[in-house]
Every structure is written in C-alpha cells, then in structure tokens.
Design a protein around this motif. Structure first.
Motif, PDB file in Angstrom:
ATOM      1  N   CYS A  88       5.890   9.004  -2.199  1.00  0.00           N
ATOM      2  CA  CYS A  88       5.105   9.617  -1.123  1.00  0.00           C
ATOM      3  C   CYS A  88       5.926   9.598   0.151  1.00  0.00           C
ATOM      4  CB  CYS A  88       3.798   8.853  -0.905  1.00  0.00           C
ATOM      5  SG  CYS A  88       2.919   9.345   0.600  1.00  0.00           S
TER       6      CYS A  88
ATOM      7  N   SER B  56       9.482  -1.993  -4.886  1.00  0.00           N
ATOM      8  CA  SER B  56       8.689  -1.775  -3.680  1.00  0.00           C
ATOM      9  C   SER B  56       9.196  -0.529  -2.978  1.00  0.00           C
ATOM     10  CB  SER B  56       8.756  -2.988  -2.746  1.00  0.00           C
ATOM     11  OG  SER B  56      10.095  -3.326  -2.496  1.00  0.00           O
ATOM     12  N   SER B  57       8.374  -0.023  -2.084  1.00  0.00           N
ATOM     13  CA  SER B  57       8.725   1.198  -1.362  1.00  0.00           C
ATOM     14  C   SER B  57       8.270   1.027   0.078  1.00  0.00           C
ATOM     15  CB  SER B  57       8.011   2.386  -2.010  1.00  0.00           C
ATOM     16  OG  SER B  57       8.425   3.579  -1.392  1.00  0.00           O
TER      17      SER B  57
ATOM     18  N   HIS C 297      -3.519   6.144   2.098  1.00  0.00           N
ATOM     19  CA  HIS C 297      -2.777   4.914   1.817  1.00  0.00           C
ATOM     20  C   HIS C 297      -3.012   3.863   2.899  1.00  0.00           C
ATOM     21  CE1 HIS C 297      -0.832   6.717  -1.536  1.00  0.00           C
ATOM     22  NE2 HIS C 297      -0.165   7.606  -0.833  1.00  0.00           N
TER      23      HIS C 297
ATOM     24  N   ASP D  79      13.216   3.121  -1.568  1.00  0.00           N
ATOM     25  CA  ASP D  79      12.658   2.414  -2.734  1.00  0.00           C
ATOM     26  C   ASP D  79      13.580   1.266  -3.087  1.00  0.00           C
ATOM     27  OD1 ASP D  79      10.640   4.286  -2.853  1.00  0.00           O
ATOM     28  OD2 ASP D  79      11.747   5.592  -4.230  1.00  0.00           O
TER      29      ASP D  79
ATOM     30  N   CYS E 148      -0.253   8.825   7.052  1.00  0.00           N
ATOM     31  CA  CYS E 148      -0.430   7.869   5.971  1.00  0.00           C
ATOM     32  C   CYS E 148      -1.919   7.662   5.672  1.00  0.00           C
ATOM     33  CB  CYS E 148       0.235   6.544   6.338  1.00  0.00           C
ATOM     34  SG  CYS E 148       0.357   5.379   4.986  1.00  0.00           S
TER      35      CYS E 148
ATOM     36  N   LYS F  22       0.826  -1.214   0.000  1.00  0.00           N
ATOM     37  CA  LYS F  22       0.000   0.000   0.000  1.00  0.00           C
ATOM     38  C   LYS F  22       0.858   1.260   0.000  1.00  0.00           C
ATOM     39  CE  LYS F  22      -3.878  -1.883   2.647  1.00  0.00           C
ATOM     40  NZ  LYS F  22      -4.451  -1.843   4.007  1.00  0.00           N
ATOM     41  N   CYS F  23       2.147   1.102   0.276  1.00  0.00           N
ATOM     42  CA  CYS F  23       3.037   2.260   0.392  1.00  0.00           C
ATOM     43  C   CYS F  23       3.458   2.723  -0.998  1.00  0.00           C
ATOM     44  CB  CYS F  23       4.262   1.885   1.219  1.00  0.00           C
ATOM     45  SG  CYS F  23       5.432   3.229   1.419  1.00  0.00           S
ATOM     46  N   ALA F  24       3.253   4.003  -1.290  1.00  0.00           N
ATOM     47  CA  ALA F  24       3.507   4.512  -2.631  1.00  0.00           C
ATOM     48  C   ALA F  24       4.905   5.098  -2.755  1.00  0.00           C
ATOM     49  CB  ALA F  24       2.476   5.583  -2.978  1.00  0.00           C
TER      50      ALA F  24
END
Lengths: 187, 404, 254
Positions: free
Chosen positions: C69, C109-110, C212, C99, C207, C64-66
């Motif tokens: 962001c 992924s982040s 997110h 990242d 968050c 869910k982590c962008a």
C-alpha cells in the motif's frame, strides 16, 4: 613595429555600437509599460506605494511565512497572483510572469529579473476544494481591503525632501499595519 | 633578509606557450558553456541524481582545492622550513596555489543548483556548518596568499616574508583539514564518518601539490631556462616519496579501521571488491602510489631525471583523483543503513541496493573548465608579474643528501 | 551615510544646508529605535507566529501499515503537486515505502520513511546559508529563498529524506512552492498546521481513508494529545536511535 591590439579594436567597436543604439532608442518616444489592471477597486496599498515597495513587502512576508508560519496576510504573493493574473480568450488563466502580463510588463521594461515563479504558482489555484481526503482544509482566503497609511509626505520639523531613512519608515509602516491587520482579523 | 635575486616576467617566444594559452581559453569556453547548460536545463542533464548528489564536478573541485593547498609547499619549504633552493620558485608556488584554488571554487560554485544566489552564500552564514567555515578559509587563503606574495615581491617588506609564510602554512593546514572535514563528519554515511579523512586529505594535498609543482616547473623551464636545478629536482623527488608513503599510510589505516567494524563492511565491500574496486586498486593504489613510488625510488629504471619526476607526477595526480572519486562517489552509491538488523526487501527509493553513477559530458566539461581557468590565470599572471627567477643561486651540493 | 541622503536637487544644495541635513540624519538614526512597532498603548508589540509551545510529530504504527500500500505516498504527491517524470532517481521523494525483513526472526514489516523532523537535525547543522532550518514548533524545513542548491544537507541526512530538484517545474500548488535547483523534503504539511492545528497531514489523511490509520499526527509537547498518550502506551521508537537526534517522527514495532 606598431602592434594594434585586436581586443582594443573590438572594445571600440562595441562602444560605438552601444552609443548608436542609445542614440536611436533615445530618439523614439518610449510609451512605458502597459500594465493590465487587477481585480477589484484597489490593491492592498496605494499604487504608488506598491510600485516602489512591493519587493520589500514580498520579502518581508516571505520570511514571516516560511520561518514564523504567518500565512494569512494581505501581502502574500498568492494574493498578488489571485488579483493580477489575467485570463486568455478561452478563459484559462495566463501565467502572471508571461510576456506582457502584470509582472513581466514592468520587469521587462525595467530589465529586472523576477525570481518568484520558478517555485511559486504563477496562476491562481483552479480548484481549491479538490483536496486529499477532501476534508475541510482550504487555503485561507481572506484578502482584506487594506490600505496602509503612507509615511507622511513631510514632517514640518524636517526640511523638505529629506527622507531620513526610507527603509526605517517602510518597516515602521509594515509593522504597524501588520499589527492592525492582525488585531482586526476576525477569528 | 632581503631577496637579492632578480625576477622577470615571462616573455614567451615559444609557440607552445600560445598553444597552451589557446587550449586553455577554448577549454574555459567549453566549461562555461557546460555550466550555462546545467543552470538552464537543471542537473537533469548530468549523471547526478538524488542518490549521487555530488558527482564528478565535486571530484574536480576538491582535487583542485586540495592541490591548491599543496602547491603552496614550494613557498613553505623556503620560508618556513628554510630550504634555500626553493626560494627562487617560492613566488611561482604561491601564484599557482591561488590560481588552482580559484579554479576549484569556480567549479564548486557553478555546480550549485542556484549559482545565481552566490551572494546569499557570501552574506548569510550558519556557523555550525563546516561549509560556511570553508567559505572563510578559502577567501582567507586568497587574501593570505596575496599578502605573502606582496611581502616576497616588495623588497622593503622582505623581512616579513617568514611571518607571512608561517601564517600561510598554518592557514593551508587548517584549510585542508576543513576540506577533509566536509566529508569527515557525516554520521549518516558509513564511508564518511571518520576524522581520519582530515589527515588523509592533508597527505593527499602534499602529494598533489608536489605533483602540480613539478609539472609547472618543468613547463616553465622550457620557456624560461633557469627554473629547475639539480638540488630542486632531488629535493622534489625525495619529498614526493615521503608524501606518497604518508598518503598510503592514512589510506591503509582508514580502510583497516573500517574493516574492523561490522557496520562498515558493506561500504568496504563496495570499495575493495565491488563496483569501485577497479578505481580503488588500479587508480589509487597502483597508478597513484605504487608506480610513482617505484619510479622515484628504483634507480635502475632507466629514465631521465626529469621524465622520472614528470611521469610520476602525472601518475600520482590521476591516482589522487581516483581516490577522491572513491571517497565522494563511493560514499553515496552505498545504501545508507536505516534499519540495522533488518534487510530491506523493497524500497521505492533505492534503500536496497547500490546506486550507479555515469558522469555526463557536461560534468567532464565543467571540471575540465576549472582546471583550464586555473592554468589560464596562471599563464596570464606570469606575463604580468615578475615571478620567474632570472638566475638561480648556486648552492653547493651536499653529497650526503644528494642520494637517498 | 551622506550617500543615503536623497539629493534630488543637489545642484542647489548649499554646503551649510547639507551639513544641517547630515546632522538631522544623525538625530534620526539615534531616534530610530523609538519608531519601532508599538500598539495604541505604546507597548512594543510582538508578532504572532509559531512557538515552541507545540512540537509537531508523527507516530507510525508499522503493524497497521500494509505492504504494497502506498496511499500515503500518493496522498503526499498529490497534496504537494509532485508528479512523476518517469525517472525515480531524479524525481523528488518526500515519502517512500520500505518493506523490511528481520535478519534473525524473518519477521516482515512495512513502513513509510520521510523526513524525521529531528530535534538536532544534521541537515540544519551543515547548511552553509541556514536555509535548512528548524521552526520553533519542531518542523524541519528548507527556506528555498536562501537555498543555494549545494546538496550538503542531502549528504548529511541519515534518512535519505531530502531531494534535489533536477529540472524546471511548472504548475506548482500555491501552498507548496517548489523549484529547480533547490532541495526539499517532507514539510509535515506545514501549510495545514499553520491554518489549523487540528489538521492532519496529507499522508495521515490518505492512510485513514485507506482504513489503515497507521499514521497519527499531533503535538508531542502536549501530554494529553492522542499522539503523546499513544507514545507512552506503545513506545515510539526512533529510526537509528543511536544517532540520538530526538526525531519527531516515531515508529512502533520497528
């Protein structure tokens, strides 16, 4: 050949200067520190008690807060700042450790370094509602007008002026009052 | 076993004594000023940052502490290993050792973020921390050193010298192991997760100790003639060869084991071929080991016996500091592996690449100040205490051991 | 012992009365434990405070982590009054975004990285004064009153989660004391926890505000808490689980 040690000469000069300055300062009448008055009628304890013991109260509280997470008590440094920090002519808060302010006036007089405000906020929080996500969290604001019972001036069973263990008495007062405070705190 | 030799205080007539004293005092002043500046303005004025949190002051401090335990060798060789030609210089060795330790600790303490809270460090201990143990090891070393010196200097107690010497020797081995372990048990850093660092530090202390003793003896010999004699010179040279070999042995084994494990490749690349390769190959290997070794072993190099020792001592000291620089700085400038099997594309705080370190003038000043404190203390104590032998005993040379 | 007795008018103190007082002092010392805190019923009272009934932790859903962001970072900085001086190398970094790319699959992924609040924390082990400590409820903190600024914990932390304060600070928040010469790291917003267990830390709030909801906070000791259920459902993984530190901050899909 007689050798005059320069360090000895210097030492004597310093002693002489010290003596002179002591004599001078002794001759002038020392007015003592001028301490700005805090908010409200009274502090969390008698002024006399606070003057002598505030450092112990703060140290006690700091360990409770940092290690045991107990934050909502009258002896918190934040509350000291809230009541005792002054405002300037423009109604802006002045650091409590600034020259001539509540903490500094006495500490400068007694020549004791304050080691609180390198880390702690020295002015009251300006806007406590401006929070991340502006959710309901607010720092607890609950200063109870609270007056710890002072240790008895003397116990008739003991000779006068004998304080068997000042620290012990202080701790006893602190612990008892903390418990009173906790039990009376509205949930 | 009463020590019948007579000892004297240093009565310097030499201009060079006063010059050195003045230089040291000036350097102590500069170091003190640097420490004050760092405490006042914060570590922002240094080259250290949140990647490289231990910088040049730590290289200096660890060097001094490691050299301190090594400098005790001179006394141990006499009281523990029974080499008679070290006996006249045993007192000098102990006093130098204690002074170096004080200098090193001073640098370490003055580099703290809150040096004013030293009292906290001395009164609050976490015994799971090797750092806390080291505080006892260091202060204990000073106490043992004082006792040792006392046993040597008080003729009624001379018979206890051997016991005191053994305790001091054991203590210094533990102390250097402790210093090595500060770095040896940091699992989170690939450069520092090896117990080999403890024996490496011991080998390093032997090399550094011999080097500082050589320099110290040679200087003293100028001011007060009989400090060095042929046996001492030959012994110093022979021992230093073995110490250098043991140092390079542990260093090679350390890097070979690291090269075997894939997870250590990044830090090895950084040390052997990257930014630190110059310091490693030129500083540690060439200047610190190969050059002094050749000077000490190849007889055809045409230099006098004393110059040979002095030059190799200076070189091995520079090399030792280079090695410590590689260990301390290299371990921090290499990024920590947080996600094995993944490449860090972006990070807000340098997980992706190597970090740079540029020591500032303040750190040089503080480190130099530590060395100066050690020297200054030593120079002054030499004038107060009878540490210098008045006459060196004649010991028959054994021809079979005079040449290697 | 005698030195601790206040002798305000010591000029007149006769030896006899002095000895008398000395004896009383001894009696007082023996009787001291009896004076310890008791409530009205004479029971020795225990103080309230954190306990090991709870263990606070985070579950971070990296799916869910962008990337790009950093709302959590900004939220944390604002909450604790961490302002940038323009030099990232010396500024405090309580939480950072990373990242990642998988070396085999190339999958991106982040995730946010911060103090992992280890159960057996290396920083706690190495701290010479015990300033780096773990609270009874699993929150790893620095007691800045006893921190001497040796930075050994920064060296020991496998997650690079600790920062040393390099310059004098002003305008601290009253609930987040921070200052020059000491080390600090993520406190799991301990001031919020102490206030009210239901409170989420600033990063999680930020968050969620960003829609997110990648950061979930809760009690790992309570099997019925959202975080415990999610941990069972989606497998909370530890960063560098090979160190076996039993971290309080876990990630899904590392």
């Amino acid at each position: 050949m007689r050798f005059v040690c320069p360090s000895q000469v210097l030492f004597r000069c310093v002693l002489l200067l010290l003596g002179m300055s002591l004599a001078l300062s002794g001759s002038a009448a020392e007015p003592g520190p001028v301490i700005p008055k805090g908010k409200g009628d009274q502090c969390v304890a008698d002024t006399d008690f606070m003057r002598r013991n505030h450092m112990d109260l703060i140290v006690h509280q700091r360990d409770d807060t940092v290690i045991r997470g107990i934050r909502d008590e009258a002896f918190s440094l934040v509350e000291c700042v809230d009541c005792h920090a002054q405002k300037n002519a423009n109604n802006e808060p002045v650091r409590i450790d600034a020259e001539g302010q509540f903490c500094d006036s006495c500490h400068a007089y007694a020549a004791v370094k304050i080691d609180c405000f390198g880390c702690h906020a020295a002015v009251p929080d300006s806007d406590k509602s401006k929070r991340v996500g502006s959710n309901q969290w607010l720092p607890h604001k609950q200063l109870l007008a609270f007056k710890p019972a002072l240790p008895p001036a003397h116990d008739s069973s003991l000779p006068m002026q004998l304080d068997p263990n000042p620290n012990l008495q202080l701790n006893t007062v602190l612990e008892r009052d903390r418990n009173e405070l906790i039990s009376t705190k509205p949930e | 076993m009463i020590d019948h030799a007579r000892y004297a205080t240093l009565k310097p007539r030499a201009f060079s004594y006063w010059l050195l004293l003045l230089l040291c005092a000036a350097m102590v002043g500069i170091g003190g000023y640097c420490a004050l500046a760092m405490e006042h303005a914060g570590h922002i004025i240094t080259g250290m940052n949140n990647h490289i949190v231990w910088g040049l002051p730590h290289v200096f401090a660890v060097s001094l502490i490691v050299a301190a335990s090594g400098a005790l060798n001179g006394a141990s060789l006499s009281s523990v290993f029974g080499l008679p030609h070290y006996k006249p210089v045993a007192r000098l060795s102990v006093i130098l050792s204690m002074c170096l330790l004080i200098g090193g600790l001073l640098v370490l303490v003055l580099d703290l973020g809150r040096p004013d809270r030293l009292i906290v460090a001395m009164t609050t201990y976490n015994f799971r921390s090797i750092f806390a143990w080291n505080i006892f090891l260091y202060t204990g070393f000073l106490a043992v050193g004082v006792c040792y010196l006392w046993m040597m200097m008080e003729s009624r107690f001379n018979r206890h010298t051997v016991v005191a010497g053994r305790v001091a020797f054991a203590w210094r081995i533990v102390l250097t192991t402790g210093t090595g372990c500060i770095f040896g048990f940091l699992v989170g850093r690939n450069a520092l997760d090896s117990a080999l660092l403890a024996p490496l530090f011991i080998a390093l202390s032997l090399v550094m100790g011999m080097a500082v003793l050589v320099l110290f003896f040679v200087i003293l010999d100028r001011w007060h003639s009989p400090v060095l004699n042929v046996q001492l010179l030959q012994s110093l040279r022979r021992l230093q060869v073995w110490f250098l070999l043991s140092l390079v042995y542990f260093s090679v084994v350390h890097h070979l084991t690291n090269l075997y494990a894939t997870e250590h490749h990044l830090v090895e690349r950084h040390t052997l071929t990257g930014d630190l390769s110059g310091v490693f190959w030129l500083g540690h290997i060439l200047v610190g080991v190969l050059l002094p070794l050749s000077l000490l072993t190849i007889r055809s190099i045409n230099v006098g016996e004393i110059s040979r020792l002095v030059i190799s001592a200076l070189l091995s000291l520079i090399g030792a500091m280079a090695l410590l620089y590689v260990v301390i700085i290299g371990s921090q400038s290499t990024p920590q592996t947080l996600f094995p099997g993944k490449t860090v594309l972006n990070s807000q705080f340098g997980d992706a690449g190597f970090s740079a370190y540029q020591p500032s003038i303040w750190e040089w000043g503080l480190g130099g100040g530590g060395i100066a404190v050690a020297l200054l203390l030593c120079l002054m104590l030499l004038r107060i205490l009878p540490l210098l032998p008045e006459r060196l005993p004649e010991i028959p040379t054994r021809p079979d051991r005079s040449e290697k | 012992m005698s030195s601790s007795a206040p002798n305000q008018n010591n000029a007149q103190i006769a030896r006899r009365s002095f000895l008398q007082r000395l004896g009383l002092l001894g009696v007082a010392a023996v009787a001291a434990p009896a004076l310890l805190p008791t409530d009205s019923n004479g029971q020795i009272t225990t103080l309230k405070g954190v306990s090991d009934k709870h263990r606070w932790g985070l579950l971070i859903d990296s799916s869910k982590c962008a990337a790009g962001c950093d709302a959590c970072v900004r939220g944390c900085n604002e909450e604790h009054g961490i302002s940038s001086t323009g030099n990232d190398d010396t500024d405090a970094q309580w939480i950072r975004k990373i990242d990642l790319k998988d070396n085999l699959t190339g999958q991106l992924s982040s995730l946010p990285m911060m103090c992992q609040h280890c159960d057996s924390a290396p920083c706690v082990d190495v701290c010479p004064t015990g300033a780096s400590f773990k609270r009874a409820d699993g929150v790893v903190l620095v007691n800045k009153h006893t921190c001497i600024g040796c930075r050994y914990c920064v060296m020991a932390c496998p997650y690079k989660a600790r920062s040393f304060i390099h310059e004098p600070l002003t305008d601290q928040k009253s609930w987040a004391p921070r200052g020059q010469g000491t080390v600090e790291s993520c406190t799991l917003c301990v001031h919020r926890i102490d206030e009210d267990n239901e409170q989420q830390p600033a990063c999680a709030v930020a968050c969620t505000d960003e829609a997110h909801s990648a950061i979930l906070f809760g009690d790992l000791n309570d099997p019925n808490s959202d975080i415990s259920k999610a941990m069972v459902e989606r497998q909370g993984l530890q960063v560098r689980s090979d160190f076996d530190l039993n971290t309080g901050v876990r990630y899904t899909k590392l």
